[in-house]
Scaffold this active site. Structure first.
Site, short mmCIF file in Angstrom:
data_model
loop_
_atom_site.label_atom_id
_atom_site.label_comp_id
_atom_site.label_asym_id
_atom_site.label_seq_id
_atom_site.Cartn_x
_atom_site.Cartn_y
_atom_site.Cartn_z
CD GLU A 294 6.93 -6.68 6.87
OE1 GLU A 294 7.71 -7.05 5.96
OE2 GLU A 294 6.50 -7.42 7.76
CD GLU B 189 5.40 -10.87 5.00
OE1 GLU B 189 5.69 -9.94 4.24
OE2 GLU B 189 6.22 -11.77 5.31
#
Length: 485
Positions: A383, A190
């Site tokens: 995710e 991320e």
């Protein structure tokens, strides 16, 4: 569903070292930036910035503080000692892939050593061997919200260009050590979260700075260069490696069809993809110039940086997706929603989880289509999941039908995206086993198919129990995504 998943689709689950391993200073491991994030009780939480921000005094105190119960990521769920048991449970579900990360300070405790910690290298080698025993492919993240805290103290983390060389030494070490055991790699988890949460994403302290964004974007540039150089090094070590980048991807809708709202939503979604524009296309997009100018940010680049970015592109784009939100230019609209390291205005057409995250499976299809059209490279959902306060009943069962519903509807939309022409490599749902929350460091918000007997204070047996979703996901994998109910 109008499409079947590819025969070689990679079904599995995902965790991060700092949220599961524990043993934070065992076998030579050094403290990480994740190890100094303190648990804040719900009634004391003001904002994610309050939880995840860090002053230099707070950092120094946390490094010296030995009270493990205050820092839950130091104990994790003891994957360090229980990995064989956990991997056997993953294999029972039929996992094809397991996304995990390597803890940089387990390999280089302070980040500046010239020789790696052999005990740390052996631990991950043992984990990879255990995965291979069950034919589970590792998907390994090199930097997942943790780095040696020493580098944060000495260099202010990734704001310093010194970290590029130090990270490359670490990456080179593990890429060479595991060149025959790991095929799929991610560089930074991320990576776009460095902009909003510079300490979480890059070990950067912005206390006392007139312009915290200057430090954050400079750190991000150094991560871009390090990531590209790692891609280059990886291909030299093993041309069969596949190296991806990874985004936090939240879809933002305009609250209304007012042109001003549409324009604002477009800008939000552009910023969500700014990092992948650099890592997949190889250059800073034109729209970022105005953003940097408005915030008074000037990124310092060295000669050759742009060529490095252009010449070492990611093989695939992976991302997290949990929710969507809306934006508006109408200041009278104040109904907000919280989410995965982000917030926004609530969408009146969507339901929310008990943590206020809005549930939007169709949004995942929208994101998949938009990103595939934009980049024309394979995508990987690494995710996606539902955090909930699961309860173990008197008979030992954990009936998490709400999680099954959430995941089933998102998997349906992935199938529709494949029918739309999206090339999708795989799906690793987040927190396949209960773990410590990345943002709030709590245990009560559970994601896993496997229940771990531990509470927020660290009390419990740490015994593992199969939830209802465990048996459901086993059927999903066995049917290659066709049996969802």
């Amino acid at each position: 569903m109008s499409s079947q998943f590819p025969e070689n689709f990679l079904w599995g689950g995902a965790v991060a070292a700092n949220q599961v391993e524990g043993a934070c200073q065992e076998d030579g491991k050094g403290l990480s930036t994740a190890d100094v994030v303190k648990y804040v009780p719900p009634e004391e939480r003001k904002s994610l910035e309050h939880i995840l921000g860090m002053s230099r005094a707070e950092l120094s105190a946390a490094i010296l503080d030995k009270q493990e119960q205050k820092y839950p990521k130091r104990r994790g769920i003891d994957f360090y000692h229980r990995y064989k048991e956990d991997i056997a449970l993953f294999a029972e579900m039929g996992f094809k892939v397991f996304r995990m990360s390597i803890s940089w300070p387990r390999i280089f405790p302070d980040g500046e050593e010239t020789e790696p910690n052999e005990a740390g290298l052996r631990f991950y080698e043992d984990v990879f061997n255990e995965l291979r025993k069950y034919n589970i492919e590792p998907l390994v993240t090199l930097s997942h919200y943790e780095m040696p805290v020493h580098l944060s103290v000495k260099y202010n983390g990734w704001e310093s260009r010194e970290l590029i060389g130090l990270f490359l030494r670490y990456a080179d070490t593990v890429l060479r050590r595991y060149k025959d055991k790991v095929k799929y790699w991610l560089t930074f988890n991320e990576i776009n979260c460095t902009i909003k949460f510079p300490f979480l994403g890059a070990g950067v302290l912005t206390e006392g700075r007139d312009n915290g964004k200057q430090a954050a974007f400079q750190a991000l540039h150094h991560q871009f260069v390090a990531s590209a150089l790692t891609v280059k090094r990886a291909r030299e070590i093993n041309p069969e490696f596949r190296i991806g980048c990874m985004l936090a991807r939240k879809l933002v809708y305009p609250y209304s069809c007012r042109p001003e709202d549409v324009l604002k939503a477009q800008a939000e979604n552009q910023m969500a993809q700014f990092c992948s524009d650099v890592q997949v296309r190889g250059y800073y997009p034109s729209y970022i110039r105005r953003h940097l100018q408005e915030y008074g940010v000037t990124i310092e680049m060295e000669p050759g940086d742009e060529a490095v970015l252009r010449g070492n592109l990611a093989d695939f784009l992976s991302f997290s997706y949990y929710m969507s939100s809306t934006v508006s230019t109408d200041e009278s609209i104040t109904d907000r929603t919280e989410g995965n390291l982000s917030s926004g205005l609530a969408n009146p057409h969507l339901k929310s989880s008990e943590w206020g995250w809005q549930i939007d499976p169709i949004g995942l299809r929208v994101v998949l289509k938009e990103m595939h059209d934009r980049y024309q490279i394979p995508l990987f959902v690494v995710e996606n999941g539902l955090g909930a306060a699961d309860v173990r009943e008197d008979d030992g069962s954990i009936r998490d039908d709400y999680r099954i519903e959430y995941l089933a509807r998102h998997i349906e939309q992935m199938a529709e995206a494949i029918a739309d022409g999206v090339e999708l490599l795989g799906y690793t749902s987040w927190g396949c086993i209960d773990l410590i929350s990345a943002s709030t460091s709590e245990m009560r918000k559970r994601y896993g198919y496997i229940y771990v007997d531990q509470d927020d204070a660290g009390s419990g047996t740490l015994n593992r129990y199969r939830k209802k979703s465990f048996y459901w996901y086993k059927k999903v994998i066995a049917s290659n995504g066709q049996q969802l109910d």
